[in-house]
Design an enzyme around this catalytic site. Structure first.
Site, short mmCIF file in Angstrom:
data_model
loop_
_atom_site.label_atom_id
_atom_site.label_comp_id
_atom_site.label_asym_id
_atom_site.label_seq_id
_atom_site.Cartn_x
_atom_site.Cartn_y
_atom_site.Cartn_z
N ASP A 1 0.85 -1.19 0.00
CA ASP A 1 0.00 0.00 0.00
C ASP A 1 0.88 1.24 0.00
OD1 ASP A 1 -2.87 1.16 0.74
OD2 ASP A 1 -1.39 2.21 1.96
N TYR B 1 2.72 9.89 -0.08
CA TYR B 1 3.73 9.32 0.84
C TYR B 1 5.16 9.55 0.35
CZ TYR B 1 -0.16 6.49 2.72
OH TYR B 1 -1.35 6.06 3.26
N LYS C 1 -2.63 5.83 -4.28
CA LYS C 1 -3.75 6.76 -4.04
C LYS C 1 -3.52 8.11 -4.72
CE LYS C 1 -3.91 4.60 0.51
NZ LYS C 1 -2.50 4.50 0.93
N HIS D 1 -7.60 9.47 -2.23
CA HIS D 1 -7.01 9.38 -0.88
C HIS D 1 -7.89 10.05 0.18
CE1 HIS D 1 -2.82 9.14 1.24
NE2 HIS D 1 -3.80 8.89 2.08
N1 LIG Z 1 -5.58 5.98 3.66
C1 LIG Z 1 -5.04 6.74 4.58
O1 LIG Z 1 -5.37 7.93 4.75
C2 LIG Z 1 -3.99 6.15 5.48
C3 LIG Z 1 -3.68 6.77 6.69
C4 LIG Z 1 -2.71 6.20 7.52
C5 LIG Z 1 -2.05 5.04 7.10
N2 LIG Z 1 -2.35 4.46 5.89
C6 LIG Z 1 -1.62 3.23 5.42
O2 LIG Z 1 -1.64 2.28 6.46
C7 LIG Z 1 -0.30 1.92 6.80
C8 LIG Z 1 -0.22 1.56 8.25
O3 LIG Z 1 -0.68 2.64 9.03
P1 LIG Z 1 -0.04 3.04 10.41
O4 LIG Z 1 1.44 3.03 10.26
O5 LIG Z 1 -0.70 4.25 10.89
O6 LIG Z 1 -0.51 1.87 11.37
P2 LIG Z 1 0.09 0.51 11.92
O7 LIG Z 1 0.64 -0.33 10.84
O8 LIG Z 1 -1.03 -0.05 12.73
O9 LIG Z 1 1.23 0.97 12.92
C9 LIG Z 1 2.56 1.15 12.54
C10 LIG Z 1 3.40 1.38 13.78
O10 LIG Z 1 3.28 0.24 14.62
C11 LIG Z 1 4.55 -0.41 14.76
N3 LIG Z 1 4.27 -1.85 14.63
C12 LIG Z 1 3.87 -2.52 13.53
N4 LIG Z 1 3.67 -3.81 13.79
C13 LIG Z 1 3.95 -3.97 15.13
C14 LIG Z 1 3.92 -5.09 16.01
N5 LIG Z 1 3.59 -6.29 15.58
N6 LIG Z 1 4.28 -4.87 17.30
C15 LIG Z 1 4.64 -3.65 17.74
N7 LIG Z 1 4.68 -2.55 16.94
C16 LIG Z 1 4.33 -2.72 15.66
C17 LIG Z 1 5.44 0.15 13.68
O11 LIG Z 1 6.78 0.26 14.10
P3 LIG Z 1 7.99 -0.52 13.36
O12 LIG Z 1 8.04 -0.04 11.95
O13 LIG Z 1 9.18 -0.13 14.16
O14 LIG Z 1 7.67 -1.99 13.48
C18 LIG Z 1 4.85 1.55 13.48
O15 LIG Z 1 5.37 2.44 14.44
C19 LIG Z 1 0.55 3.12 6.36
O16 LIG Z 1 1.90 2.79 6.15
C20 LIG Z 1 -0.15 3.49 5.08
O17 LIG Z 1 0.26 2.62 4.03
C21 LIG Z 1 -3.33 4.98 5.10
#
Ligand SMILES: NC(=O)c1ccc[n+]([C@@H]2O[C@H](COP(=O)([O-])OP(=O)(O)OC[C@H]3O[C@@H](n4cnc5c(N)ncnc54)[C@H](OP(=O)(O)O)[C@@H]3O)[C@@H](O)[C@H]2O)c1
Length: 315
Positions: A47, A52, A77, A108
């Site tokens: 994704d 980004y 997006k 997006h």
């Molecule tokens: N459509 C939108 O508007 C939108 C908005 C936000 C995000 N997104 C997409 O969704 C993706 C993920 O979103 P997000 O980064 O907010 O949420 P997430 O994946 O729930 O959280 C990521 C964070 O959690 C940590 N993490 C991941 N897996 C873990 C685990 N098993 N145990 C402990 N910590 C863990 C990561 O650190 P480490 O890297 O150090 O593991 C990072 O700091 C983004 O990269 C993007 O592609 C889309």
């Protein structure tokens, strides 16, 4: 890996590796190395987004992985300031990734920002985001439908839409969105919207799906992790998959990338215990001091006001 069938007829791997890497160009370029470990660990859905700045890194990781294009699913997006230039923006994203099509292309955000030297955060004199009210998402969707017909994108959908904005979109849409990508985790379960999408055959994909440390440290989640002998994150991700939604999780760490791919089946009563944790609390993106999300009020977005005030979130 388990897949979800989209209304476009395309099959989408239900776990995606996210690629948001912050706003520093160095961090964004470095993303290719951890996206590569993700592909090697078994992710087949990546994704990304024009906003980004990691589309180039995604393309680089795919090339280095040697995985055949038809074995991968790539979502990107349309940036909010590109809503009047869908065709051009897709060409630019394809060029950055080095791909010749995207599996899924999303609007997006529902709002349109002024297009000004390709600046993703154009500002008014008072420092507020410069909205462009001369274009609405119905106009943009018509261009998305043309892009679908061109074959450069295999499915189209939206992100950060609500029942309110989706109903507005459907007034003129000829093609039903295949996917809605929104924030969902046990503190923001979004039952009503998830059900609405299910009834319309729109697949929901959750971002911020782990719910970060605040959800990992919830006593119910910890108790379930101990019951099933898995990690708290695996409990949360298994809950998403069990309710039929896709997930996007981002990790730079290969151990956590692998952890996030291993989901289990939860007993019905345990899934209901997780549903009951709902606090209608957004953890991912914070509204500004005026309560606006990138220039729009919660009311205009069709988002419910939060039950709890926004607090600093530990990742
Ligand atoms: N459509 C939108 O508007 C939108 C908005 C936000 C995000 N997104 C997409 O969704 C993706 C993920 O979103 P997000 O980064 O907010 O949420 P997430 O994946 O729930 O959280 C990521 C964070 O959690 C940590 N993490 C991941 N897996 C873990 C685990 N098993 N145990 C402990 N910590 C863990 C990561 O650190 P480490 O890297 O150090 O593991 C990072 O700091 C983004 O990269 C993007 O592609 C889309």
């Amino acid at each position: 890996m388990k897949s979800l069938l989209l209304n476009s007829g395309v099959s989408m791997p239900c776990i995606a590796l996210g690629s948001w890497a912050g706003s520093a160009p160095k961090e964004r370029a470095r993303a290719s190395s951890w996206l590569l470990t993700g592909l090697e660990a078994g992710y087949r859905h990546i994704d990304t987004a024009g906003l980004y700045g990691t589309e180039g890194a995604v393309g680089e990781a795919i090339r280095q992985s040697g995985i055949a294009r038809q074995d991968l699913f790539v979502t990107t997006k349309l940036p909010w300031h590109h809503t009047k230039r869908v065709r051009e923006s897709i060409e630019e994203s394809l060029k950055r990734t080095g791909l010749d099509y995207f599996d899924l292309y999303l609007i997006h955000w529902p709002q349109t920002l002024v297009y000004e030297n390709d600046n993703p955060t154009p500002l008014n004199a008072d420092g507020s985001l410069a909205l462009d009210e001369s274009c609405d998402f119905n106009d943009t969707w018509r261009e998305m439908e043309k892009a679908l017909a061109s074959g450069k994108v295999k499915s189209i959908g939206v992100s950060n839409f609500s029942i309110k904005t989706l109903e507005q979109l459907l007034k003129t849409a000829k093609v039903m969105p295949a996917v809605l990508q929104i924030e969902i985790h046990p503190y923001l379960v979004q039952n009503e919207l998830v059900k609405w999408c299910k009834d319309k055959d729109i697949v929901v994909v959750a971002y911020a799906a782990t719910g970060y440390a605040v959800v990992r440290e919830d006593p119910t989640i910890i108790a379930l992790a101990s019951k099933y002998n898995v990690t708290p994150t695996q409990i949360v991700l298994s809950w998403h998959i069990g309710r039929g939604t896709g997930i996007v999780t981002k990790s730079e760490n290969v151990g956590r990338q692998k952890e996030n791919l291993e989901v289990i089946e939860l007993h019905e009563e345990d899934a209901r215990r997780i549903d009951a944790l709902d606090k209608n609390r957004r953890l991912s993106i914070k509204p500004d001091k005026q309560g606006r999300m990138f220039g729009w009020s919660f009311d205009r977005l069709g988002w419910q006001e939060e039950h709890a005030p926004h607090t600093e979130v530990k990742l």
